[in-house]
Design an enzyme around this catalytic site. Structure first.
Site, PDB file in Angstrom:
ATOM      1  NE  ARG A  76     -53.987   3.191-107.535  1.00 48.55           N
ATOM      2  CZ  ARG A  76     -52.733   2.986-107.917  1.00 48.55           C
ATOM      3  NH1 ARG A  76     -52.287   1.751-108.047  1.00 48.55           N
ATOM      4  NH2 ARG A  76     -51.921   3.993-108.190  1.00 48.55           N
ATOM      5  CE  LYS A 105     -54.116   7.400-113.644  1.00 50.64           C
ATOM      6  NZ  LYS A 105     -54.462   8.591-112.826  1.00 50.64           N
TER       7      LYS A 105
END
Length: 305
Positions: free
Chosen positions: A247, A169
């Site tokens: 995840r 990100k």
């Protein structure tokens, strides 16, 4: 608000506020919805504080969750801040909006046997199947976000060291390890399935991106394509999951195996350790379950004749 103005605002979000492209696109979508609510006769550039409040109330009544509401609010604040900097407005009507309450739901986590069942259900008799096994093994083994799996290129894979260079990100990069089993399936895919997928490449595509994971047309596999493949694998395996659940499971299993919180934070690419701390609560729940199971069995043993 015209599309040209939206593109200008998009550029401001990327350059001045350092927003990720996906975040910037989300903000633009929020503004489009806001404009629809106001109608064609009014422009969001001229909206007041009460208009912003009504928009947030409307979104809440539609069942929009707290995190999405927070993004809506951030989009409005950024937009009117942009207008202030452009001298198109003197105030920010979204500045005093109250922050929505964020849910504190714990993320769902798969047990190890569920992960194995899910991955083992992927057939390996086609190039797509080999790709899918390598893809989801790697997502779980390295704790990848779906966007990180999509953007992975050949130059980002270091087999000798069993490391990946991941583009996370906000354009942040990190180096993370991947497991030996994921490495074996990835190597098998690169040697056999990827060349087969590359042969089906349309002429307009050229091998310039070096994408690791390709679709049936020989182009870079998309987020939507990955989600669709996981839905098919869910039906084959009987395990209900989401990509981000893999995840979450990766992080939780690391902590259960003795990894410290700071290391897990670095591996996941979290900016703040408070984001990673949610997984300690999951571990607490597991510990409580183990505690009850042990002492119930212990008590039963003591009470048996």
């Amino acid at each position: 608000m015209t599309e040209i103005q939206l593109r200008t605002f998009y550029g401001y979000l990327i350059s001045a506020e350092a927003r990720a492209p996906l975040t910037a696109k989300t903000y633009l979508n929020t503004l489009r919805v806001f404009q629809e609510q106001l109608g064609a006769e009014r422009l969001i550039e001229n909206a007041g504080e009460q208009d912003c409040v009504q928009f947030m109330l409307m979104r809440s009544e539609q069942g929009i969750t707290g995190r999405t509401l927070a993004k809506d609010q951030a989009a409005l604040r950024s937009f009117y801040r942009f207008l202030q900097l452009e001298n198109l407005r003197s105030d920010n009507p979204a500045e005093q909006l109250e922050m929505p309450r964020l849910e504190k739901n714990l993320p769902r986590v798969l047990a190890l046997d569920e992960v194995n069942t899910l991955l083992s259900a992927i057939p390996l008799d086609t190039p797509n199947g080999i790709r899918d096994r390598a893809l989801f093994e790697l997502i779980y083994s390295a704790g990848l976000r779906v966007s990180e799996a999509v953007s992975l290129s050949l130059e980002d894979v270091f087999f000798n060291e069993q490391l990946l260079k991941v583009h996370g990100k906000g354009g942040k990069e990190r180096i993370i390890p991947f497991g030996s089993q994921a490495g074996e399936y990835l190597m098998q895919y690169l040697k056999t399935a990827r060349p087969a997928l590359l042969k089906s490449q349309h002429r307009e595509h050229t091998e310039t991106t070096g994408a690791v994971f390709l679709n049936n047309r020989g182009a870079r596999l998309t987020r939507k394509g990955i989600w669709k493949r996981l839905q098919d694998i869910e039906q084959l395996s009987g395990v209900t999951t989401k990509i981000h659940t893999l995840r979450h499971s990766y992080a939780t299993h690391l902590l259960a195996g003795g990894a410290d919180l700071r290391s897990v934070q670095c591996l996941l690419g979290h900016s703040s350790i408070t984001t990673t701390q949610v997984y300690t609560h999951i571990e607490d729940k597991d510990l409580e379950a183990y505690h009850r199971r042990f002492f119930e069995q212990d008590g039963a043993a003591k009470n048996s004749p």
